[in-house]
Design a protein around this motif. Structure first.
Motif, PDB file in Angstrom:
ATOM      1  N   SER A 202      75.705  48.579   5.673  1.00 40.24           N
ATOM      2  CA  SER A 202      76.212  47.198   5.662  1.00 40.24           C
ATOM      3  C   SER A 202      77.721  47.164   5.882  1.00 40.24           C
ATOM      4  O   SER A 202      78.242  46.294   6.575  1.00 40.24           O
ATOM      5  CB  SER A 202      75.865  46.516   4.328  1.00 40.24           C
ATOM      6  OG  SER A 202      74.470  46.391   4.175  1.00 40.24           O
ATOM      7  N   ILE A 203      78.421  48.125   5.276  1.00 45.27           N
ATOM      8  CA  ILE A 203      79.873  48.208   5.458  1.00 45.27           C
ATOM      9  C   ILE A 203      80.196  48.518   6.922  1.00 45.27           C
ATOM     10  O   ILE A 203      81.098  47.912   7.515  1.00 45.27           O
ATOM     11  CB  ILE A 203      80.474  49.285   4.535  1.00 45.27           C
ATOM     12  CG1 ILE A 203      80.348  48.851   3.071  1.00 45.27           C
ATOM     13  CG2 ILE A 203      81.945  49.529   4.884  1.00 45.27           C
ATOM     14  CD1 ILE A 203      80.737  49.913   2.069  1.00 45.27           C
ATOM     15  N   GLN A 204      79.462  49.447   7.510  1.00 45.40           N
ATOM     16  CA  GLN A 204      79.698  49.824   8.897  1.00 45.40           C
ATOM     17  C   GLN A 204      79.337  48.708   9.879  1.00 45.40           C
ATOM     18  O   GLN A 204      79.993  48.533  10.900  1.00 45.40           O
ATOM     19  CB  GLN A 204      78.884  51.091   9.251  1.00 45.40           C
ATOM     20  CG  GLN A 204      79.376  52.350   8.569  1.00 45.40           C
ATOM     21  CD  GLN A 204      80.812  52.679   8.926  1.00 45.40           C
ATOM     22  OE1 GLN A 204      81.204  52.659  10.086  1.00 45.40           O
ATOM     23  NE2 GLN A 204      81.623  52.976   7.915  1.00 45.40           N
ATOM     24  N   LYS A 206      79.666  45.683   9.241  1.00 40.06           N
ATOM     25  CA  LYS A 206      80.546  44.540   8.927  1.00 40.06           C
ATOM     26  C   LYS A 206      79.738  43.294   8.561  1.00 40.06           C
ATOM     27  O   LYS A 206      80.032  42.179   9.001  1.00 40.06           O
ATOM     28  CB  LYS A 206      81.488  44.248  10.098  1.00 40.06           C
ATOM     29  CG  LYS A 206      82.499  45.361  10.339  1.00 40.06           C
ATOM     30  CD  LYS A 206      83.424  45.011  11.486  1.00 40.06           C
ATOM     31  CE  LYS A 206      84.543  46.038  11.638  1.00 40.06           C
ATOM     32  NZ  LYS A 206      84.072  47.404  11.883  1.00 40.06           N
ATOM     33  N   LEU A 209      80.035  40.111   2.726  1.00 38.93           N
ATOM     34  CA  LEU A 209      80.169  40.770   1.422  1.00 38.93           C
ATOM     35  C   LEU A 209      78.969  40.489   0.532  1.00 38.93           C
ATOM     36  O   LEU A 209      78.559  41.338  -0.273  1.00 38.93           O
ATOM     37  CB  LEU A 209      81.453  40.291   0.731  1.00 38.93           C
ATOM     38  CG  LEU A 209      81.778  40.925  -0.632  1.00 38.93           C
ATOM     39  CD1 LEU A 209      81.956  42.439  -0.484  1.00 38.93           C
ATOM     40  CD2 LEU A 209      83.019  40.291  -1.230  1.00 38.93           C
ATOM     41  N   ILE A 212      76.290  43.082   1.001  1.00 36.82           N
ATOM     42  CA  ILE A 212      76.630  44.350   0.344  1.00 36.82           C
ATOM     43  C   ILE A 212      76.413  44.231  -1.165  1.00 36.82           C
ATOM     44  O   ILE A 212      75.906  45.162  -1.805  1.00 36.82           O
ATOM     45  CB  ILE A 212      78.092  44.735   0.643  1.00 36.82           C
ATOM     46  CG1 ILE A 212      78.288  44.902   2.152  1.00 36.82           C
ATOM     47  CG2 ILE A 212      78.486  46.015  -0.089  1.00 36.82           C
ATOM     48  CD1 ILE A 212      79.734  45.116   2.570  1.00 36.82           C
TER      49      ILE A 212
END
Length: 244
Positions: A202-204, A206, A209, A212
């Motif tokens: 999820s961070i990669q 983008k 929030l 995540i």
């Protein structure tokens, strides 16, 4: 043109292998900016593939024993609601399939699981039928995105609380019974591992929030259930030796 065509051929399901292969061809180690997105995509699709069987161990365990002993019906019902909202939100936001695809398979399995739990539970009352009919009436509207965008955001924000409270009844029931009944270790483990990997992807990717945060809550709650299964596991009875 050839180079462009080559790059197109190296992109499969949104995964670009070009930078990695180019680095390896030059006998170099691919850079982090190249490896992380590739790893994220591969892990994302791995989660989607694995999700097709996540709840199968739990389903098979119930069918094998013909029992739902120790299982909280409310936990599994809320899980269906949570998956429905999360899937609808990701589709509405136009996120890549690798970032949320497992939700579709988890939702289908969760619905099957609830149906099996209903079957092995005491006779369904009016309240249970009403809940089932209400879900069948509202789910297509939510999944189709036919609701106000502001309401969508509120619903998605609430799904974190839904998943949190979906696990609480089961965790509390395990604590009171000092046992986990028919709860499947393998299903809980795959949910726990999937949540950890999904935070990274999820961070990669983008993603918002809030997405995540949902995975982070999954780590805590699924980890708690996993810990309870290990903690309350009863040792197998020792076989007595036959006397001559």
């Amino acid at each position: 043109m050839v180079a462009a065509a080559g790059r197109m051929e190296l992109e499969i399901l949104g995964i670009n292998f070009g930078c990695v292969l180019a680095a390896l061809a030059d006998a170099k180690i691919p850079e982090k900016d190249c490896l992380l997105p590739l790893a994220s995509k591969l892990l994302g699709y791995a989660i989607v593939a694995a999700s097709t069987t996540v709840k199968l161990p739990q389903i098979l365990k119930i069918l094998k024993h013909g029992s739902v002993r120790g299982l909280s019906v409310a936990s599994f019902e809320l899980e269906v609601v949570g998956y429905t909202i999360a899937l609808a939100y990701c589709i509405h936001k136009g996120l890549p399939f690798s970032a949320y695809g497992e939700l579709a398979f988890l939702l289908i399995q969760a619905i099957i699981l609830v149906a099996i739990i209903y079957y092995y539970s005491p006779p369904m009352g009016t309240k249970t039928w009403m809940k089932a009919l209400l879900y069948c009436g509202l789910a297509p509207t939510v999944l189709g995105g036919k609701i106000d965008p502001a309401l969508f955001e509120v619903l998605y924000a609430s799904q974190h609380a839904i998943f949190f409270f979906a696990r609480l009844p089961q965790i509390w029931k395990n604590f009171m019974n000092k046992g986990t009944g028919e709860l499947s270790f393998l299903t809980c483990f795959m949910n726990f591992a999937g949540s950890i990997v999904r935070v990274f992807t999820s961070i990669q990717e983008k993603t918002p929030l809030s997405v995540i945060l949902g995975s982070a809550i999954g780590i805590v709650m699924n980890g708690t259930l996993l810990g309870q299964i290990v903690l309350y596991q009863k040792p197998a009875p020792k076989k007595e030796k036959k006397r001559d």
